[in-house]
Design an enzyme around this catalytic site. Structure first.
Site, PDB file in Angstrom:
ATOM      1  N   SER A  41     109.523  49.292 -43.760  1.00 32.12           N
ATOM      2  CA  SER A  41     109.649  50.114 -42.558  1.00 32.12           C
ATOM      3  C   SER A  41     110.144  51.515 -42.902  1.00 32.12           C
ATOM      4  CB  SER A  41     110.550  49.397 -41.541  1.00 32.12           C
ATOM      5  OG  SER A  41     110.397  49.938 -40.253  1.00 32.12           O
ATOM      6  N   ASP A 155     105.546  45.589 -38.582  1.00 29.36           N
ATOM      7  CA  ASP A 155     106.713  45.940 -39.393  1.00 29.36           C
ATOM      8  C   ASP A 155     107.112  44.839 -40.381  1.00 29.36           C
ATOM      9  OD1 ASP A 155     109.561  46.547 -40.077  1.00 29.36           O
ATOM     10  OD2 ASP A 155     109.225  48.172 -38.647  1.00 29.36           O
TER      11      ASP A 155
END
Length: 305
Positions: A41, A155
């Site tokens: 991320s 993510d």
């Protein structure tokens, strides 16, 4: 200590991940050479830009943004797929990434994403860098997912928020992890700045619109918590508990922990402050490591729920 080569691991964490910039600056100041990076991320975003040689430019860009600039980059589009399209922010990030591939970077780099419906972790070690970073940072219900072939990528923090096991190791290197999802600290006070008020107003707008869309009618604008708060809070908990598990199973040579309440997910207007926090925390840990007074790395004692 001899040659100080570092295999660097950067955690997920939204705006808190800007602290990774300061951590890298501290490492370089202490004479460490980063020879490989793995990130998830925001950690993959900072790590990828660094590996591409443009972290200083990105630092100038992000610290120069006004609160209005941050709002414009958020590209709000409340829908069932997410609240941010991502087109504006990633068009800016492309300035520091270009159209290059991961395998062409100066140092080995890995970005972690989640293949949501095939239930697997995806590790990008080759292919287009920008696409990898976009997939790695696609927070579910917040940023629109990245679709690649038969995969629906979101993510990487869902499966591996601190990818210690995904960084490429070299003989004699030092394994260092920067974690911005550590336990909360009560001493941290929330800012009452105009920027914070603007952030809260946007969050309130998103909550009200999203709640109304799901309920089929307008909802009470005065309610304290909404659907977005529940989603972001749940995502924070996922990162928190997975990181706890990772650190119980995997040891590093140096672990820099920063609390999860250092900043909320989208408080990018605090870039300068967050970068400094990462620099200060890492500098202290490195000073202790060099002097031999550092504590045994790993899970912090107060990590519990």
């Amino acid at each position: 200590m001899g040659k100080k080569n570092v295999a660097l691991v950067l955690s997920s964490g939204g705006a808190r991940g800007l602290a990774h910039i300061g951590a890298i600056e501290a490492l370089e100041e202490f004479g460490y050479t980063i020879t490989s990076i793995a990130g998830t991320s925001m950690g993959s975003l900072v790590g990828g830009i660094y590996a591409n040689g443009n972290l200083a430019g990105f630092r100038d860009f992000i610290t120069g943004l006004s609160k209005v600039g941050v709002i414009r980059l958020m590209d709000l589009a409340v829908s069932k797929g997410g609240i941010i399209k991502g087109e504006k922010v990633f068009s800016e990030i492309k300035r520091f990434i270009g159209d290059g591939n991961i395998e062409d970077l100066a140092i080995p780099f890995s970005a972690v994403a989640t293949d949501l419906f095939n239930h697997r972790e995806v590790i990008f070690r080759h292919g287009n860098l920008l696409n990898a970073l976009r997939a790695s940072a696609a927070i579910p219900t917040v940023l629109l997912p990245q679709q690649q072939e038969q995969s629906f990528l979101v993510d990487g923090a869902i499966v591996n928020p601190l990818p210690i096991n995904r960084v490429e190791r070299k003989p004699g290197d030092i394994l260092i992890a920067i974690n911005v999802n550590a336990p909360r600290k009560n001493a941290i006070k929330q800012s009452a700045s105009p920027e914070k008020k603007s952030y809260n107003s946007i969050r309130g707008f998103v909550n009200n619109k999203w709640n109304g869309m799901l309920a089929g009618h307008k909802t009470d604008e005065k309610q304290k918590y909404g659907f977005f708060d529940i989603v972001s809070g749940s995502f924070e908990m996922v990162q928190y508990k997975l990181t706890e598990s990772v650190l119980m199973q995997q040891k590093v040579d140096l672990l820099v922990n920063m609390p999860v309440n250092l900043a909320e997910m989208f408080e990018f207007y605090r870039a300068g402050e967050l970068i400094k926090a990462g620099y200060d925390a890492t500098k202290q840990q490195l000073a202790d490591l060099d002097s031999g007074t550092g504590k045994h790395p790993g899970i912090v004692e107060e990590w519990f729920i």
